[in-house]
Design an enzyme around this catalytic site. Structure first.
Site, PDB file in Angstrom:
ATOM      1  N   THR A 149      11.659  -7.970 -10.450  1.00 45.80           N
ATOM      2  CA  THR A 149      11.152  -9.317 -10.680  1.00 45.80           C
ATOM      3  C   THR A 149       9.827  -9.512  -9.946  1.00 45.80           C
ATOM      4  O   THR A 149       9.723  -9.175  -8.764  1.00 45.80           O
ATOM      5  CB  THR A 149      12.193 -10.356 -10.213  1.00 45.80           C
ATOM      6  OG1 THR A 149      13.404 -10.104 -10.932  1.00 45.80           O
ATOM      7  CG2 THR A 149      11.723 -11.778 -10.477  1.00 45.80           C
ATOM      8  N   GLN A 206      -7.846  -0.029   3.244  1.00 44.46           N
ATOM      9  CA  GLN A 206      -8.744  -0.619   4.247  1.00 44.46           C
ATOM     10  C   GLN A 206     -10.070  -1.075   3.644  1.00 44.46           C
ATOM     11  O   GLN A 206     -10.829  -1.794   4.294  1.00 44.46           O
ATOM     12  CB  GLN A 206      -9.041   0.386   5.370  1.00 44.46           C
ATOM     13  CG  GLN A 206      -7.859   0.697   6.255  1.00 44.46           C
ATOM     14  CD  GLN A 206      -7.420  -0.487   7.119  1.00 44.46           C
ATOM     15  OE1 GLN A 206      -8.205  -1.363   7.450  1.00 44.46           O
ATOM     16  NE2 GLN A 206      -6.153  -0.516   7.475  1.00 44.46           N
ATOM     17  N   SER A 255      -3.519  -3.254  -0.701  1.00 46.03           N
ATOM     18  CA  SER A 255      -2.405  -4.015  -0.142  1.00 46.03           C
ATOM     19  C   SER A 255      -2.870  -5.397   0.309  1.00 46.03           C
ATOM     20  O   SER A 255      -3.864  -5.516   1.037  1.00 46.03           O
ATOM     21  CB  SER A 255      -1.846  -3.235   1.056  1.00 46.03           C
ATOM     22  OG  SER A 255      -0.827  -3.985   1.682  1.00 46.03           O
ATOM     23  N   CYS A 278       1.733   2.758  13.175  1.00 42.62           N
ATOM     24  CA  CYS A 278       2.918   3.521  12.786  1.00 42.62           C
ATOM     25  C   CYS A 278       3.183   4.637  13.785  1.00 42.62           C
ATOM     26  O   CYS A 278       4.316   5.042  13.988  1.00 42.62           O
ATOM     27  CB  CYS A 278       2.732   4.146  11.413  1.00 42.62           C
ATOM     28  SG  CYS A 278       1.587   3.253  10.392  1.00 42.62           S
ATOM     29  N   GLY A 328       0.801  -1.218   0.000  1.00 44.25           N
ATOM     30  CA  GLY A 328       0.000   0.000   0.000  1.00 44.25           C
ATOM     31  C   GLY A 328       0.835   1.269   0.000  1.00 44.25           C
ATOM     32  O   GLY A 328       0.530   2.223  -0.723  1.00 44.25           O
ATOM     33  N   ASN A 343      -8.311   4.192   8.270  1.00 44.96           N
ATOM     34  CA  ASN A 343      -7.746   3.035   8.969  1.00 44.96           C
ATOM     35  C   ASN A 343      -7.863   3.123  10.489  1.00 44.96           C
ATOM     36  O   ASN A 343      -7.788   2.117  11.173  1.00 44.96           O
ATOM     37  CB  ASN A 343      -6.283   2.843   8.575  1.00 44.96           C
ATOM     38  CG  ASN A 343      -5.475   4.119   8.654  1.00 44.96           C
ATOM     39  OD1 ASN A 343      -5.783   5.093   7.984  1.00 44.96           O
ATOM     40  ND2 ASN A 343      -4.452   4.125   9.485  1.00 44.96           N
ATOM     41  N   HIS A 374      -1.895  -7.693   2.475  1.00 43.23           N
ATOM     42  CA  HIS A 374      -1.969  -8.180   3.862  1.00 43.23           C
ATOM     43  C   HIS A 374      -3.112  -7.579   4.664  1.00 43.23           C
ATOM     44  O   HIS A 374      -3.319  -7.944   5.822  1.00 43.23           O
ATOM     45  CB  HIS A 374      -0.628  -7.972   4.575  1.00 43.23           C
ATOM     46  CG  HIS A 374      -0.310  -6.566   4.966  1.00 43.23           C
ATOM     47  ND1 HIS A 374      -0.390  -6.139   6.260  1.00 43.23           N
ATOM     48  CD2 HIS A 374       0.085  -5.496   4.243  1.00 43.23           C
ATOM     49  CE1 HIS A 374      -0.030  -4.864   6.320  1.00 43.23           C
ATOM     50  NE2 HIS A 374       0.258  -4.451   5.110  1.00 43.23           N
TER      51      HIS A 374
HETATM   52  C1  PLP Z   1      -1.810  -0.290   5.996  1.00 48.16           C
HETATM   53  C2  PLP Z   1      -2.172   0.915   5.213  1.00 48.16           C
HETATM   54  C3  PLP Z   1      -1.290   1.454   4.254  1.00 48.16           C
HETATM   55  C4  PLP Z   1       0.080   0.890   4.049  1.00 48.16           C
HETATM   56  O1  PLP Z   1       0.048  -0.367   3.413  1.00 48.16           O
HETATM   57  P1  PLP Z   1       1.352  -1.308   3.471  1.00 48.16           P
HETATM   58  O2  PLP Z   1       1.017  -2.428   2.559  1.00 48.16           O
HETATM   59  O3  PLP Z   1       1.481  -1.750   4.887  1.00 48.16           O
HETATM   60  O4  PLP Z   1       2.485  -0.490   2.987  1.00 48.16           O
HETATM   61  C5  PLP Z   1      -1.705   2.549   3.540  1.00 48.16           C
HETATM   62  N1  PLP Z   1      -2.919   3.103   3.719  1.00 48.16           N
HETATM   63  C6  PLP Z   1      -3.798   2.622   4.617  1.00 48.16           C
HETATM   64  C7  PLP Z   1      -5.141   3.264   4.752  1.00 48.16           C
HETATM   65  C8  PLP Z   1      -3.453   1.524   5.398  1.00 48.16           C
HETATM   66  O5  PLP Z   1      -4.322   1.055   6.295  1.00 48.16           O
END
Ligand code: PLP
Length: 396
Positions: A238, A180, A200, A326, A72, A152, A202
């Protein structure tokens, strides 16, 4: 510690076993580089393109509009810096909001140091960005509007379709950080007038370190990572084959089960909110009550330090968060809670619980009963609370 109750799914999620099964063959059996010409690479090439189609299908996009990234943060950086660079002849003004993720905010601050101007829009007490405010902020030199789909920290879902319509009416590109929201709530890039979208893996039960940027076809944007010709020459490196395969499978499953999951999570979320409001005094719900992510619970507890709350919950096997992952560890309260108008001392006492589909009402019951005791215990040690109670009694 008997049992773990993980309520930090906005920070990261578990990879689903079905997702992991799909990824496995691409580590040891077929580790080929999909850019190679020999037939051994045929399967990986095919798997990557299938993944692109699966992701595109969830958004109503075309496969060629999906660009794989390392997550993300990279997607946000690429969207904003890429458009800023590509359109610098047209203008150097960007519109965003005060409640964006730091991946957006710090990118905007970086651009401000390089001659760009950024308008950081205020939000209302629920954390909603008003489409009218977006329209008012537009200038002849505005090149990009970047507003997140859902926050988030407080879970508020933004009026993205309306903001997209404003952007379209004025011929300005619209980016949304949907990290999110993607695979959690329904999204369609055409219906919502979205030009660029970050997500993202995860955050929706896919693997870490992989994400994507949707870029509407025809948009002028340069590469962010320079090097090889991967991702149509726009993102070198890659391809993370197991990563993109896992992310796409997670997105596909999430899409398939979305209605059911939303219903289930919303019921547990609302039970949490109802019980906390009923049983914990001086608690305030943060974020919009109904226009919020199905899995987000966020409260402020007066006379409480968020960090102490987290430590005591942890002793009971409960994982929550205070502010965003963070910013925890820093003394500044969350920029999002300040933006919705909370004073510093109240913003410090925040708790975010983000559920998964596996979270049950029993979990909620256990957490709320622990929370009741912990809040009472912490307040009993607070001189401020003592004064407050005396004052209340006097006025009663
Ligand atoms: C977690 C998050 C990100 C960052 O994503 P990563 O894959 O961890 O770099 C960016 N924006 C929001 C709203 C998030 O919750």
């Amino acid at each position: 510690m008997s049992q773990l109750i993980y309520l930090d799914n906005a920070a990261t999620t578990a990879v689903r076993p079905e997702v992991f099964e799909k990824m496995k063959p691409f580590f040891i059996e077929n580790y080929s580089n999909p850019s190679a010409v020999y037939s051994f690479a045929g399967d990986t090439k095919e798997a990557v393109e299938k993944a692109r189609e699966q992701i595109a299908a969830v958004l109503g996009a075309k496969a060629k509009e999906i660009y794989f990234t390392a997550g993300g943060s990279e997607s946000d950086n690429w969207a904003i810096k890429g458009i800023a660079e590509a359109l610098q002849e047209k203008g150097k003004h960007i519109i965003t909001s005060k409640i964006e993720h730091h991946a957006v905010l710090h990118t905007c601050e970086y651009l401000e140091k390089h001659g760009y101007e950024v308008t950081y829009l205020d939000v209302d007490a629920d954390g909603v960005v008003s489409p009218e405010a977006v329209e008012k902020a537009i200038r002849p030199d505005t090149i990009l509007i970047s507003i997140m789909t859902a926050n988030n920290e407080i879970g508020t879902i933004e009026p993205i379709a309306q903001i997209g319509a404003v952007a379209k009416k004025h011929g300005i590109l619209f980016h949304t950080d949907a990290v999110q929201a993607f695979a959690h709530i329904p999204m369609n890039v055409d219906e919502m007038n979205i030009d660029l979208l970050s997500a993202s893996g995860h955050k929706f039960n896919g693997p870490k370190g992989v994400g994507f940027l949707y870029i509407r076809s025809g948009i002028k944007i340069g590469p962010f990572v320079h090097g090889g010709a991967q991702e149509r020459g726009r993102r070198a490196g890659t391809t993370n084959v197991p990563g993109v395969v896992g992310m796409a499978e997670a997105a596909r499953l999430a899409q398939e089960e979305m209605d059911k999951r939303i219903e289930k999570e919303t019921a547990v979320r609302d039970y949490f909110i109802e019980q906390i409001e009923k049983r914990v005094p001086y608690a305030k719900l943060n974020g919009h009550r109904t226009n919020r992510l199905p899995n987000n619970v966020n409260f402020c507890f007066r006379f409480i330090e968020g960090e102490s709350l987290l430590i005591l919950l942890d002793q009971k096997g409960i994982c929550g968060s205070s502010g965003s992952a963070c910013t925890s560890g820093s003394l500044d309260p969350s920029h999002v809670l300040l933006a919705i108008g909370l004073p510093h001392e109240i913003a410090h006492g925040s708790l975010r619980l983000t559920l998964s589909e596996a979270t049950t009402k029993d979990d909620a019951e256990f957490v709320v009963s622990e929370l009741e005791k912990i809040v009472e215990r912490l307040r009993s040690m607070s001189p401020l609370y003592e004064d407050f109670v005396k004052e209340e009694k006097k006025n009663a």
